[in-house]
Design an enzyme around this catalytic site. Sequence first.
Site, PDB file in Angstrom:
ATOM      1  N   MET A 126       0.851  -1.180   0.000  1.00 49.55           N
ATOM      2  CA  MET A 126       0.000   0.000   0.000  1.00 49.55           C
ATOM      3  C   MET A 126       0.893   1.239   0.000  1.00 49.55           C
ATOM      4  O   MET A 126       1.687   1.441   0.916  1.00 49.55           O
ATOM      5  CB  MET A 126      -0.912  -0.032   1.233  1.00 49.55           C
ATOM      6  CG  MET A 126      -1.963  -1.133   1.125  1.00 49.55           C
ATOM      7  SD  MET A 126      -3.194  -1.105   2.427  1.00 49.55           S
ATOM      8  CE  MET A 126      -2.297  -1.933   3.705  1.00 49.55           C
ATOM      9  N   GLN A 164       4.169  -5.652  -7.111  1.00 53.61           N
ATOM     10  CA  GLN A 164       3.056  -5.086  -7.871  1.00 53.61           C
ATOM     11  C   GLN A 164       3.528  -3.974  -8.794  1.00 53.61           C
ATOM     12  O   GLN A 164       4.195  -3.024  -8.356  1.00 53.61           O
ATOM     13  CB  GLN A 164       1.970  -4.533  -6.954  1.00 53.61           C
ATOM     14  CG  GLN A 164       0.742  -4.142  -7.783  1.00 53.61           C
ATOM     15  CD  GLN A 164      -0.347  -3.474  -6.996  1.00 53.61           C
ATOM     16  OE1 GLN A 164      -0.145  -2.388  -6.464  1.00 53.61           O
ATOM     17  NE2 GLN A 164      -1.505  -4.106  -6.932  1.00 53.61           N
ATOM     18  N   CYS A 179      -5.947   1.011  -8.986  1.00 54.69           N
ATOM     19  CA  CYS A 179      -5.604   2.215  -8.223  1.00 54.69           C
ATOM     20  C   CYS A 179      -6.199   3.443  -8.877  1.00 54.69           C
ATOM     21  O   CYS A 179      -5.984   3.685 -10.062  1.00 54.69           O
ATOM     22  CB  CYS A 179      -4.086   2.346  -8.134  1.00 54.69           C
ATOM     23  SG  CYS A 179      -3.596   3.803  -7.234  1.00 54.69           S
ATOM     24  N   LYS A 210      -4.632  -7.307 -10.257  1.00 58.05           N
ATOM     25  CA  LYS A 210      -5.523  -6.801  -9.199  1.00 58.05           C
ATOM     26  C   LYS A 210      -6.394  -5.724  -9.817  1.00 58.05           C
ATOM     27  O   LYS A 210      -5.877  -4.766 -10.380  1.00 58.05           O
ATOM     28  CB  LYS A 210      -4.726  -6.239  -8.034  1.00 58.05           C
ATOM     29  CG  LYS A 210      -5.617  -5.678  -6.933  1.00 58.05           C
ATOM     30  CD  LYS A 210      -4.859  -5.522  -5.629  1.00 58.05           C
ATOM     31  CE  LYS A 210      -5.753  -5.001  -4.520  1.00 58.05           C
ATOM     32  NZ  LYS A 210      -5.678  -3.552  -4.372  1.00 58.05           N
ATOM     33  N   HIS A 259     -10.825  -6.166  -5.982  1.00 63.12           N
ATOM     34  CA  HIS A 259     -11.356  -5.239  -4.984  1.00 63.12           C
ATOM     35  C   HIS A 259     -12.828  -5.039  -5.350  1.00 63.12           C
ATOM     36  O   HIS A 259     -13.131  -4.503  -6.412  1.00 63.12           O
ATOM     37  CB  HIS A 259     -10.559  -3.926  -5.046  1.00 63.12           C
ATOM     38  CG  HIS A 259     -10.983  -2.919  -4.028  1.00 63.12           C
ATOM     39  ND1 HIS A 259     -10.328  -1.719  -3.862  1.00 63.12           N
ATOM     40  CD2 HIS A 259     -11.986  -2.920  -3.105  1.00 63.12           C
ATOM     41  CE1 HIS A 259     -10.911  -1.018  -2.895  1.00 63.12           C
ATOM     42  NE2 HIS A 259     -11.922  -1.724  -2.423  1.00 63.12           N
ATOM     43  N   ASN A 302     -11.087  -8.908  -2.212  1.00 60.48           N
ATOM     44  CA  ASN A 302     -10.507  -7.839  -1.404  1.00 60.48           C
ATOM     45  C   ASN A 302     -11.538  -6.725  -1.241  1.00 60.48           C
ATOM     46  O   ASN A 302     -12.391  -6.548  -2.083  1.00 60.48           O
ATOM     47  CB  ASN A 302      -9.241  -7.305  -2.116  1.00 60.48           C
ATOM     48  CG  ASN A 302      -8.747  -5.976  -1.545  1.00 60.48           C
ATOM     49  OD1 ASN A 302      -8.805  -4.951  -2.212  1.00 60.48           O
ATOM     50  ND2 ASN A 302      -8.278  -5.998  -0.317  1.00 60.48           N
ATOM     51  N   GLY A 319     -12.731  -4.104   2.325  1.00 55.59           N
ATOM     52  CA  GLY A 319     -13.582  -3.988   3.501  1.00 55.59           C
ATOM     53  C   GLY A 319     -13.637  -5.218   4.379  1.00 55.59           C
ATOM     54  O   GLY A 319     -14.540  -5.347   5.206  1.00 55.59           O
ATOM     55  N   GLY A 341      -6.130  -5.457   3.299  1.00 56.13           N
ATOM     56  CA  GLY A 341      -5.318  -4.259   3.139  1.00 56.13           C
ATOM     57  C   GLY A 341      -5.220  -3.501   4.444  1.00 56.13           C
ATOM     58  O   GLY A 341      -4.312  -3.715   5.255  1.00 56.13           O
TER      59      GLY A 341
HETATM   60  C1  LIG Z   1      -2.727   4.010   1.960  1.00 54.99           C
HETATM   61  C2  LIG Z   1      -3.173   2.997   0.935  1.00 54.99           C
HETATM   62  C3  LIG Z   1      -2.350   2.708  -0.128  1.00 54.99           C
HETATM   63  C4  LIG Z   1      -2.732   1.753  -1.070  1.00 54.99           C
HETATM   64  N1  LIG Z   1      -1.863   1.430  -2.077  1.00 54.99           N
HETATM   65  C5  LIG Z   1      -2.186   0.412  -2.909  1.00 54.99           C
HETATM   66  C6  LIG Z   1      -1.252  -0.060  -3.869  1.00 54.99           C
HETATM   67  O1  LIG Z   1      -0.117   0.420  -3.964  1.00 54.99           O
HETATM   68  N2  LIG Z   1      -1.634  -1.082  -4.683  1.00 54.99           N
HETATM   69  C7  LIG Z   1      -2.886  -1.665  -4.581  1.00 54.99           C
HETATM   70  O2  LIG Z   1      -3.182  -2.604  -5.310  1.00 54.99           O
HETATM   71  N3  LIG Z   1      -3.771  -1.231  -3.688  1.00 54.99           N
HETATM   72  C8  LIG Z   1      -3.450  -0.226  -2.852  1.00 54.99           C
HETATM   73  N4  LIG Z   1      -4.352   0.169  -1.911  1.00 54.99           N
HETATM   74  C9  LIG Z   1      -5.689  -0.465  -1.874  1.00 54.99           C
HETATM   75  C10 LIG Z   1      -5.679  -1.709  -1.002  1.00 54.99           C
HETATM   76  O3  LIG Z   1      -4.764  -2.661  -1.511  1.00 54.99           O
HETATM   77  C11 LIG Z   1      -7.061  -2.348  -0.982  1.00 54.99           C
HETATM   78  O4  LIG Z   1      -7.409  -2.752  -2.288  1.00 54.99           O
HETATM   79  C12 LIG Z   1      -8.144  -1.418  -0.468  1.00 54.99           C
HETATM   80  O5  LIG Z   1      -7.699  -0.666   0.635  1.00 54.99           O
HETATM   81  C13 LIG Z   1      -9.387  -2.215  -0.077  1.00 54.99           C
HETATM   82  O6  LIG Z   1      -9.044  -3.289   0.778  1.00 54.99           O
HETATM   83  P1  LIG Z   1      -9.097  -3.158   2.402  1.00 54.99           P
HETATM   84  O7  LIG Z   1     -10.493  -2.700   2.724  1.00 54.99           O
HETATM   85  O8  LIG Z   1      -8.780  -4.529   2.898  1.00 54.99           O
HETATM   86  O9  LIG Z   1      -8.091  -2.119   2.787  1.00 54.99           O
HETATM   87  C14 LIG Z   1      -3.987   1.113  -0.951  1.00 54.99           C
HETATM   88  C15 LIG Z   1      -4.799   1.398   0.146  1.00 54.99           C
HETATM   89  C16 LIG Z   1      -4.402   2.326   1.081  1.00 54.99           C
HETATM   90  C17 LIG Z   1      -5.305   2.603   2.265  1.00 54.99           C
END
Ligand SMILES: Cc1cc2nc3c(=O)[nH]c(=O)nc-3n(C[C@H](O)[C@H](O)[C@H](O)COP(=O)(O)O)c2cc1C
Length: 319
Positions: free
Chosen positions: A1, A53, A83, A122, A154, A194, A196, A216
């Site tokens: 992330m 990634q 993203c 992804k 996601h 993925n 939430g 995440g």
């Molecule tokens: C600060 C931050 C940075 C993120 N950076 C990436 C990233 O570099 N690549 C990616 O695929 N998803 C990124 N995400 C999204 C997460 O991988 C994930 O898809 C999203 O937060 C939903 O999943 P979660 O609810 O489990 O967090 C990021 C999320 C956050 C909060």
Amino acid sequence: MMDWTDRHCRVFHRLMTRRGRLYTEMLTTGAIIHGDRGRLLGFDSSEHPVALQLGGSEARDLATAAKIGEDFGYDEINLNVGCPSDRVKDGRFGACLMAEPELVATGIAAMKRAVNIPVTVKCRIGIDDQDPELALDELARRVVAAGADALIVHARKAWLNGLSPKENRDIPPLDYDRVYRLKAALPDVPIIINGGIGSLAEAGQHLGHVDGVMLGRAAYQEPWRLLAADPELFGEAAPHATMKDVFAAMIPYIERELAHGTRLHSITRHFVGAFHGVPGARAFRRHLAENGVKPGAGVNVLGEATALVEDGAMASLAA
Ligand SMILES: Cc1cc2nc3c(=O)[nH]c(=O)nc-3n(C[C@H](O)[C@H](O)[C@H](O)COP(=O)(O)O)c2cc1C
């Protein structure tokens, strides 16, 4: 992330689960091809299995970056098609590629030719006014035909017009059923869900429908949950029984890093959520925040902070 995780964080997480697969933050093909590779791609051997990634869309660059990743020792190359940040939109990669499945498939095919490790995608369930029933199937079928080994979805749209990247992680509604239907339509393709998912109990429920779950924010903000991942999801003992044991195991790594000029705070910043709701958790956080940032801060700061937390508290909480 991006801006949150890094190799230090992954070493920490690996000490809590052997079975979880770790992913780097997104790195653009341009950064990998032209940037400081050692700094961007270097990782500790304890992190395996770890996926790199990529962000990008140009097939030749994706293939070059994937090969560089394979040569560095990564176990998987994952392409980011989810993203929503502005920076990413302008660069024609990330979620906007949901509208260009053919381009994504060309990139996947190029990466598959370039490397021998799995190449995965992804993505979101759609963007903007796309119909997720059509858009997700179309992307999935094309990338699978191009050789993609798995899809991480996601389970919400990205609304590229109007929402900030942060809002795009919360506001478009989650649609887990859409991901389950993708799995039903592509039974032979590993599908990882993925978005939430806040606990291992929830993860376990999803595993009744799909092949894997990606955490995440829950993994980053509440890392103590990972201590229960191997026992609950794989029926295996956790690498360490308690968070205190995890930190004890982290010390040689931290000492090595400090000797190479890494600042303590760069590592301990990932520990903020390590202890949750247990006596001493707040004192632990405060001690690290106040002392971890001081110039020359040593590993003793972590020892002092950990000593402020009640013994054994995490073993019961993690379960
Ligand atoms: C600060 C931050 C940075 C993120 N950076 C990436 C990233 O570099 N690549 C990616 O695929 N998803 C990124 N995400 C999204 C997460 O991988 C994930 O898809 C999203 O937060 C939903 O999943 P979660 O609810 O489990 O967090 C990021 C999320 C956050 C909060």
